[in-house]
Design a protein around this motif. Structure first.
Motif, mmCIF file in Angstrom:
data_model
loop_
_atom_site.group_PDB
_atom_site.id
_atom_site.type_symbol
_atom_site.label_atom_id
_atom_site.label_comp_id
_atom_site.label_asym_id
_atom_site.label_seq_id
_atom_site.Cartn_x
_atom_site.Cartn_y
_atom_site.Cartn_z
ATOM 1 N N GLN A 31 -34.754 34.053 27.842
ATOM 2 C CA GLN A 31 -34.016 35.136 28.632
ATOM 3 C C GLN A 31 -35.256 34.984 29.712
ATOM 4 O OE1 GLN A 31 -33.685 38.836 26.797
ATOM 5 N NE2 GLN A 31 -32.725 39.673 28.525
ATOM 6 N N SER A 32 -36.461 34.901 29.556
ATOM 7 C CA SER A 32 -37.542 35.221 30.650
ATOM 8 C C SER A 32 -38.304 34.209 30.474
ATOM 9 C CB SER A 32 -38.294 36.485 29.938
ATOM 10 O OG SER A 32 -37.608 37.478 29.912
ATOM 11 N N PHE A 34 -41.837 31.891 32.803
ATOM 12 C CA PHE A 34 -42.955 32.397 33.685
ATOM 13 C C PHE A 34 -43.637 31.216 34.028
ATOM 14 C CE2 PHE A 34 -42.814 36.667 32.941
ATOM 15 C CZ PHE A 34 -42.276 37.091 31.846
ATOM 16 N N TYR A 36 -47.807 29.853 34.177
ATOM 17 C CA TYR A 36 -49.154 30.375 34.231
ATOM 18 C C TYR A 36 -49.953 29.243 34.806
ATOM 19 C CZ TYR A 36 -48.392 34.779 31.252
ATOM 20 O OH TYR A 36 -48.170 35.940 30.925
ATOM 21 N N LEU A 46 -51.368 34.396 34.677
ATOM 22 C CA LEU A 46 -49.875 34.479 35.344
ATOM 23 C C LEU A 46 -49.725 34.004 36.669
ATOM 24 C CD1 LEU A 46 -47.034 35.308 35.225
ATOM 25 C CD2 LEU A 46 -47.435 37.584 36.109
ATOM 26 N N ASN A 91 -39.695 33.215 26.971
ATOM 27 C CA ASN A 91 -39.522 34.320 26.124
ATOM 28 C C ASN A 91 -37.958 34.309 25.645
ATOM 29 O OD1 ASN A 91 -41.917 35.952 26.705
ATOM 30 N ND2 ASN A 91 -40.954 37.116 25.139
ATOM 31 N N SER A 95 -37.319 38.645 21.500
ATOM 32 C CA SER A 95 -38.493 38.103 21.048
ATOM 33 C C SER A 95 -39.474 38.653 22.086
ATOM 34 C CB SER A 95 -38.624 36.598 20.680
ATOM 35 O OG SER A 95 -39.964 36.466 20.665
ATOM 36 N N TYR A 96 -40.642 39.019 21.457
ATOM 37 C CA TYR A 96 -41.670 39.626 22.316
ATOM 38 C C TYR A 96 -42.857 38.523 22.296
ATOM 39 C CZ TYR A 96 -39.086 43.651 22.376
ATOM 40 O OH TYR A 96 -37.879 44.452 22.732
ATOM 41 N N ILE A 97 -42.883 37.197 21.777
ATOM 42 C CA ILE A 97 -43.854 36.318 21.792
ATOM 43 C C ILE A 97 -43.377 35.196 22.524
ATOM 44 C CG2 ILE A 97 -45.014 34.817 20.112
ATOM 45 C CD1 ILE A 97 -43.948 36.695 17.825
ATOM 46 N N PRO A 98 -44.219 35.185 23.566
ATOM 47 C CA PRO A 98 -43.840 33.935 24.630
ATOM 48 C C PRO A 98 -44.378 32.693 23.934
ATOM 49 C CG PRO A 98 -45.291 35.757 25.553
ATOM 50 C CD PRO A 98 -45.130 35.952 23.981
ATOM 51 N N THR A 99 -43.375 31.571 24.320
ATOM 52 C CA THR A 99 -43.849 30.249 23.860
ATOM 53 C C THR A 99 -44.391 29.698 24.934
ATOM 54 O OG1 THR A 99 -42.103 30.299 22.193
ATOM 55 C CG2 THR A 99 -42.757 28.198 23.028
ATOM 56 N N PHE A 100 -45.377 28.907 24.932
ATOM 57 C CA PHE A 100 -46.077 28.129 26.054
ATOM 58 C C PHE A 100 -45.741 26.636 25.583
ATOM 59 C CE2 PHE A 100 -49.027 30.881 28.341
ATOM 60 C CZ PHE A 100 -48.898 32.157 27.079
ATOM 61 N N GLY A 101 -45.509 25.967 27.034
ATOM 62 C CA GLY A 101 -45.610 24.475 26.991
ATOM 63 C C GLY A 101 -47.013 24.070 26.811
ATOM 64 N N TYR B 33 -51.939 39.856 21.299
ATOM 65 C CA TYR B 33 -51.710 38.717 20.800
ATOM 66 C C TYR B 33 -52.912 37.737 20.617
ATOM 67 C CZ TYR B 33 -47.225 39.495 23.267
ATOM 68 O OH TYR B 33 -46.092 40.052 23.761
ATOM 69 N N TYR B 35 -53.612 33.608 20.194
ATOM 70 C CA TYR B 35 -53.317 32.310 20.282
ATOM 71 C C TYR B 35 -54.540 31.685 19.897
ATOM 72 C CZ TYR B 35 -48.930 33.575 22.447
ATOM 73 O OH TYR B 35 -47.763 33.801 23.048
ATOM 74 N N LEU B 43 -50.933 26.231 23.808
ATOM 75 C CA LEU B 43 -51.301 27.524 23.168
ATOM 76 C C LEU B 43 -50.302 27.458 21.854
ATOM 77 C CD1 LEU B 43 -52.442 27.871 26.091
ATOM 78 C CD2 LEU B 43 -52.128 30.407 25.526
ATOM 79 N N PHE B 45 -49.257 30.215 18.938
ATOM 80 C CA PHE B 45 -49.283 31.378 18.632
ATOM 81 C C PHE B 45 -49.594 31.703 17.430
ATOM 82 C CE2 PHE B 45 -47.899 35.783 18.107
ATOM 83 C CZ PHE B 45 -47.097 35.784 16.915
ATOM 84 N N TYR B 48 -49.229 38.717 16.516
ATOM 85 C CA TYR B 48 -48.941 39.648 17.454
ATOM 86 C C TYR B 48 -48.854 41.071 16.647
ATOM 87 C CZ TYR B 48 -45.252 42.321 19.923
ATOM 88 O OH TYR B 48 -44.582 43.242 20.820
ATOM 89 N N GLY B 102 -37.534 42.261 27.261
ATOM 90 C CA GLY B 102 -38.187 41.813 26.078
ATOM 91 C C GLY B 102 -39.292 40.656 26.570
ATOM 92 N N ALA B 103 -39.628 40.740 27.869
ATOM 93 C CA ALA B 103 -40.654 39.865 28.393
ATOM 94 C C ALA B 103 -42.093 40.446 28.749
ATOM 95 C CB ALA B 103 -40.078 39.024 29.654
ATOM 96 N N ASN B 104 -42.789 40.178 27.791
ATOM 97 C CA ASN B 104 -44.352 40.775 28.140
ATOM 98 C C ASN B 104 -45.069 39.725 29.147
ATOM 99 O OD1 ASN B 104 -43.361 42.818 26.663
ATOM 100 N ND2 ASN B 104 -44.844 42.499 25.146
ATOM 101 N N VAL B 105 -45.734 40.255 30.009
ATOM 102 C CA VAL B 105 -46.597 39.373 30.946
ATOM 103 C C VAL B 105 -48.104 39.711 30.143
ATOM 104 C CG1 VAL B 105 -47.819 39.254 33.095
ATOM 105 C CG2 VAL B 105 -45.366 39.671 32.837
ATOM 106 N N LEU B 106 -48.537 38.642 29.992
ATOM 107 C CA LEU B 106 -49.881 38.664 28.971
ATOM 108 C C LEU B 106 -50.954 38.269 30.118
ATOM 109 C CD1 LEU B 106 -47.918 37.993 26.877
ATOM 110 C CD2 LEU B 106 -49.281 36.534 25.884
#
Lengths: 110, 117
Positions: A31-32, A34, A36, A46, A91, A95-101, B33, B35, B43, B45, B48, B102-106
């Motif tokens: 859904q979301s 970004f 970085y 970010l 994201n 889910s509130y846990i971002p997945t990073f590439g 979080y 990581y 990264l 995870f 959390y 649902g999107a948190n900027v970290l």
């Protein structure tokens, strides 16, 4: 298949060049989105969010293609200071846990 | 504080020892979080925390890893009986309470670089 995939590069470009990175994601419920930026031996920071309609911030343009499940980052007029690793972050809905590439490395040379 | 603070910045330990890594998030950030990032890798995870809710521990790689967050602020990541494969940079991040999307900027701390000999 990894949830978020990026070409690791490195992309080696001269100053002033235009360069683009893609990032694919596997979960259609994502859904979301970004981008970085991570400098060598530093923490990620970010760069910009990615909106459905596409968005621009100075020399940087981010786009989302939901049908093909990828996001892109375009950098125009590259500067030496743009040299870094660019991380795609996704994201999933709910889910509130971002997945990073793993990131794409960019080297801008004089 | 002005940013996310982590300590120690560097830790060298011997295999089998326990280590504790500390994270002090941005004041007012309820989400925290952990990581880790191994050399040349992305990264990964770990865990959390959100307010007073039970933490999401789904990323912890083994039962040697644990974390707690006291008083909704400072967090400690503990690794027991360290192994060489635990060598990595451990990054802590915090964010404001969960957004409606649902999107948190970290915002990340500078990390704790762990080397297990």
């Amino acid at each position: 298949r990894k949830e978020v995939e990026q070409d690791p590069g490195p992309f080696n470009v001269p100053e002033g060049a235009t360069v683009a990175f893609n990032c694919t994601y596997s979960n259609s419920a994502s859904q979301s989105f970004f981008w970085y930026r991570q400098d060598c031996r530093k923490e990620p920071k970010l760069l910009m969010s990615v909106y459905s309609s596409g968005n621009e911030d100075g020399r940087f343009t981010a786009q989302l293609n939901r049908a093909s499940q990828y996001i892109s980052l375009l950098i125009r007029d590259s500067k030496l200071s743009d040299s870094a690793t660019y991380l795609c972050v996704v994201n999933m809905r709910g889910s509130y846990i971002p997945t990073f590439g793993r990131g794409t490395s960019l080297i801008v040379h004089p | 504080g002005a940013g996310v603070s982590q300590s120690p910045s560097n830790k060298v330990t011997e295999k089998g020892k326990d280590v504790e890594l500390r994270c002090d998030p941005i004041s007012g950030h309820t989400a925290l979080y952990w990581y880790r990032q191994s050399l040349g890798q992305g990264l990964e995870f770990l865990i959390y925390f959100q307010g007073n809710s039970a933490p999401d521990k789904s990323g912890l790689p083994s039962d040697r890893f644990s974390a707690e967050r006291t008083g909704g602020s400072v967090s400690t990541l503990t690794i027991q009986r360290t192994q060489q494969e635990d060598s990595a940079v451990y990054l802590c991040a915090s964010s404001l309470e969960r957004q409606s999307s649902g999107a948190n900027v970290l915002t990340f701390g500078a990390g704790s670089r762990l080397t297990v000999l």
